[in-house]
Design a protein around this motif. Structure first.
Motif, PDB file in Angstrom:
ATOM      1  N   LEU A  14       0.827  -1.205   0.000  1.00  0.00           N
ATOM      2  CA  LEU A  14       0.000   0.000   0.000  1.00  0.00           C
ATOM      3  C   LEU A  14       0.862   1.255   0.000  1.00  0.00           C
ATOM      4  CD1 LEU A  14      -2.831   1.182   0.139  1.00  0.00           C
ATOM      5  CD2 LEU A  14      -2.744   0.998   2.624  1.00  0.00           C
ATOM      6  N   THR A  15       1.970   1.242   0.718  1.00  0.00           N
ATOM      7  CA  THR A  15       2.871   2.389   0.726  1.00  0.00           C
ATOM      8  C   THR A  15       3.494   2.601  -0.644  1.00  0.00           C
ATOM      9  OG1 THR A  15       3.361   2.027   3.066  1.00  0.00           O
ATOM     10  CG2 THR A  15       4.899   3.381   1.829  1.00  0.00           C
ATOM     11  N   GLY A  64       0.839   3.963  -3.055  1.00  0.00           N
ATOM     12  CA  GLY A  64       0.511   5.339  -2.707  1.00  0.00           C
ATOM     13  C   GLY A  64       1.633   6.301  -3.041  1.00  0.00           C
ATOM     14  N   SER A  91     -11.605  13.245  -2.345  1.00  0.00           N
ATOM     15  CA  SER A  91     -11.398  13.064  -0.902  1.00  0.00           C
ATOM     16  C   SER A  91     -12.695  13.148  -0.110  1.00  0.00           C
ATOM     17  CB  SER A  91     -10.413  14.108  -0.369  1.00  0.00           C
ATOM     18  OG  SER A  91     -10.910  15.423  -0.569  1.00  0.00           O
ATOM     19  N   GLU A 118     -14.996   6.798   2.333  1.00  0.00           N
ATOM     20  CA  GLU A 118     -14.234   5.566   2.073  1.00  0.00           C
ATOM     21  C   GLU A 118     -14.839   4.363   2.791  1.00  0.00           C
ATOM     22  OE1 GLU A 118      -9.575   4.060   2.489  1.00  0.00           O
ATOM     23  OE2 GLU A 118     -10.171   6.093   3.057  1.00  0.00           O
ATOM     24  N   LEU A 173      -7.966   1.079  -0.745  1.00  0.00           N
ATOM     25  CA  LEU A 173      -7.144   1.964   0.085  1.00  0.00           C
ATOM     26  C   LEU A 173      -6.109   2.709  -0.748  1.00  0.00           C
ATOM     27  CD1 LEU A 173      -6.568  -0.257   3.265  1.00  0.00           C
ATOM     28  CD2 LEU A 173      -8.225   1.582   2.914  1.00  0.00           C
ATOM     29  N   SER A 174      -5.619   2.095  -1.826  1.00  0.00           N
ATOM     30  CA  SER A 174      -4.657   2.793  -2.689  1.00  0.00           C
ATOM     31  C   SER A 174      -5.320   3.938  -3.437  1.00  0.00           C
ATOM     32  CB  SER A 174      -4.040   1.813  -3.692  1.00  0.00           C
ATOM     33  OG  SER A 174      -3.335   0.783  -3.038  1.00  0.00           O
ATOM     34  N   GLY A 192      -5.253   6.623  -0.677  1.00  0.00           N
ATOM     35  CA  GLY A 192      -4.101   6.847   0.174  1.00  0.00           C
ATOM     36  C   GLY A 192      -2.997   7.697  -0.401  1.00  0.00           C
ATOM     37  N   TRP A 193      -3.116   8.147  -1.646  1.00  0.00           N
ATOM     38  CA  TRP A 193      -2.041   8.904  -2.285  1.00  0.00           C
ATOM     39  C   TRP A 193      -2.194  10.408  -2.115  1.00  0.00           C
ATOM     40  CZ3 TRP A 193      -3.755  12.352  -5.956  1.00  0.00           C
ATOM     41  CH2 TRP A 193      -5.046  12.146  -6.457  1.00  0.00           C
ATOM     42  N   ARG A 213       3.680   6.276   6.822  1.00  0.00           N
ATOM     43  CA  ARG A 213       2.642   5.790   5.922  1.00  0.00           C
ATOM     44  C   ARG A 213       2.463   4.279   6.059  1.00  0.00           C
ATOM     45  NH1 ARG A 213       0.666   8.927   2.088  1.00  0.00           N
ATOM     46  NH2 ARG A 213       0.194   7.111   0.813  1.00  0.00           N
ATOM     47  N   ALA A 226      -0.869   2.213   7.189  1.00  0.00           N
ATOM     48  CA  ALA A 226      -1.450   1.122   6.402  1.00  0.00           C
ATOM     49  C   ALA A 226      -1.690  -0.106   7.266  1.00  0.00           C
ATOM     50  CB  ALA A 226      -0.522   0.780   5.237  1.00  0.00           C
ATOM     51  N   ALA A 250      -4.712   0.559   9.372  1.00  0.00           N
ATOM     52  CA  ALA A 250      -5.936   0.500   8.567  1.00  0.00           C
ATOM     53  C   ALA A 250      -6.354  -0.953   8.327  1.00  0.00           C
ATOM     54  CB  ALA A 250      -5.721   1.211   7.243  1.00  0.00           C
TER      55      ALA A 250
END
Length: 359
Positions: A169-170, A173, A203, A207, A229-230, A233-234, A287, A291, A294
């Motif tokens: 995910l990091t 993102g 945004s 979500e 989530l991606s 998440g950016w 980050r 994740a 989350a």
């Protein structure tokens, strides 16, 4: 004679020593990072834990790594063998925890090398001496959950899933956030304005409600969770990259690159982007910790990965449902908090190391 011998020594002393080689900004940052003992040690501890979890199948599994039976060597960890191979009566897959199968391997000339913990994350201990959830014992070192599965095995596999999910995910993102922030900050004008309006609208999409809708349509999986989530998440990272590009695009070296005839993408890739990566690198551990939190939160609520998948959030949910079984929630809490603390310490050390105001 003494005067002649002392002359070379005097000339050597007068010769200036060679200047120390200059260090690049990233080398100086690495030295500052190493000087922060807490962050440096945390990085090695976290890397060691992640490395150990990558070999979870060799450390916690209900199959032998290698076995020897009647002169033939078998690798049950990588191949499936029917029970008849080891003297059983059925052609179904062998249950290597069955007392009969273990007795077969204890016979002279036969042997089996089991992992240190003889349970996988989905192995149910049908031969547990006490009802489930069973307290820690010599059979299950951290006890079992309410379904008879080994808590230590689920912690090991769940930690690996959380870390790999956080890394994925990091990474996604960062790629999307850097691209979006670079385009906004470098080109500015209408491009920046259009991106900002899109980010404001995107945004505002709830979500959690989107996760609830998709969970009712599709079967929960890691990939669906990663995609959702991606998609959101950016945006936080793109703001920092945009600000760095807005600041760097007006500097003299960018003007000189334009005068030399470089294209916009060449200037971004060669000059502006390397000088705008400081906030990206500094925010990576934070980050990743976000994740992991989350994923744990969604699994705790039942909106994350499938129930059969090992997860720290699912273990916390079991601990809440079985408050008297402290061996479920306490080790999970320690693993989760320890992981987040290590990432926070690494992030703080990176932030200080990339601060050019510090020597």
């Amino acid at each position: 004679m003494s005067a002649e011998s002392s002359a070379p020594d005097a000339s050597a002393a007068a010769t200036p020593s060679a200047p120390a080689p200059s260090l690049s900004p990233w080398q100086r940052a690495w030295r500052r990072f190493r000087a922060n003992r807490r962050g440096y040690v945390s990085l090695w501890v976290f890397a060691l834990l992640v490395g150990v979890s990558l070999f979870a199948e060799l450390l916690s599994n209900d199959r032998p790594i290698v076995a020897r039976y009647e002169g033939t060597t078998y690798t049950p960890l990588f191949h499936d063998y029917p029970e008849t191979t080891f003297g059983g009566d059925f052609r179904t897959a062998t249950d290597y925890l069955d007392p009969f199968i273990r007795e077969q391997f204890d016979r002279p000339g036969n042997w089996a090398l089991y992992p240190p913990n003889v349970y996988r994350f989905d192995t149910i201990n049908y031969f547990a001496p006490s009802p489930n959830p069973a307290a820690p014992s010599s059979v299950n070192w951290l006890g079992t959950d309410d379904r008879g599965r080994d808590v230590l095995a689920r912690l090991l596999y769940g930690f690996r899933l959380s870390v790999l999910f956080g890394l994925a995910l990091t990474a996604v993102g960062v790629v999307i956030g850097v691209l979006a922030g670079a385009v906004q900050g470098y080109f500015g004008g209408r491009t920046d304005l259009a991106f900002q309006r899109f980010i404001e609208v995107w945004s505002s999409v709830p979500e959690l409600y989107l996760l609830l809708i998709l969970a009712s349509i599709f079967e929960p999986s890691v990939w669906i969770l990663l995609a959702i989530l991606s998609a959101f998440g950016w945006m936080g990272l793109s703001d920092y990259v945009r600000a760095e590009f807005l600041r760097n695009r007006s500097l003299e070296y960018v003007t000189a690159a334009r005068a030399l005839g470089l294209s916009d993408w060449q200037i971004i890739r060669r000059h502006v982007l390397p000088n705008s990566m400081t906030p990206v690198v500094a925010f990576l551990p934070f980050r990743m910790s976000a994740a992991i939190v989350a994923l744990t939160s969604l699994d705790f609520l039942g909106l994350g990965v499938p129930v059969s998948t090992p997860s720290l959030g699912e273990l916390l949910a079991q601990g809440k449902a079985n408050l008297d079984a402290w061996w479920i929630s306490l080790p999970t809490f320690i693993v989760l908090v320890g992981t987040l603390l290590l990432l926070i310490f690494i992030g703080e050390a990176l932030r200080d190391a990339l601060d050019t105001r510090k020597g």
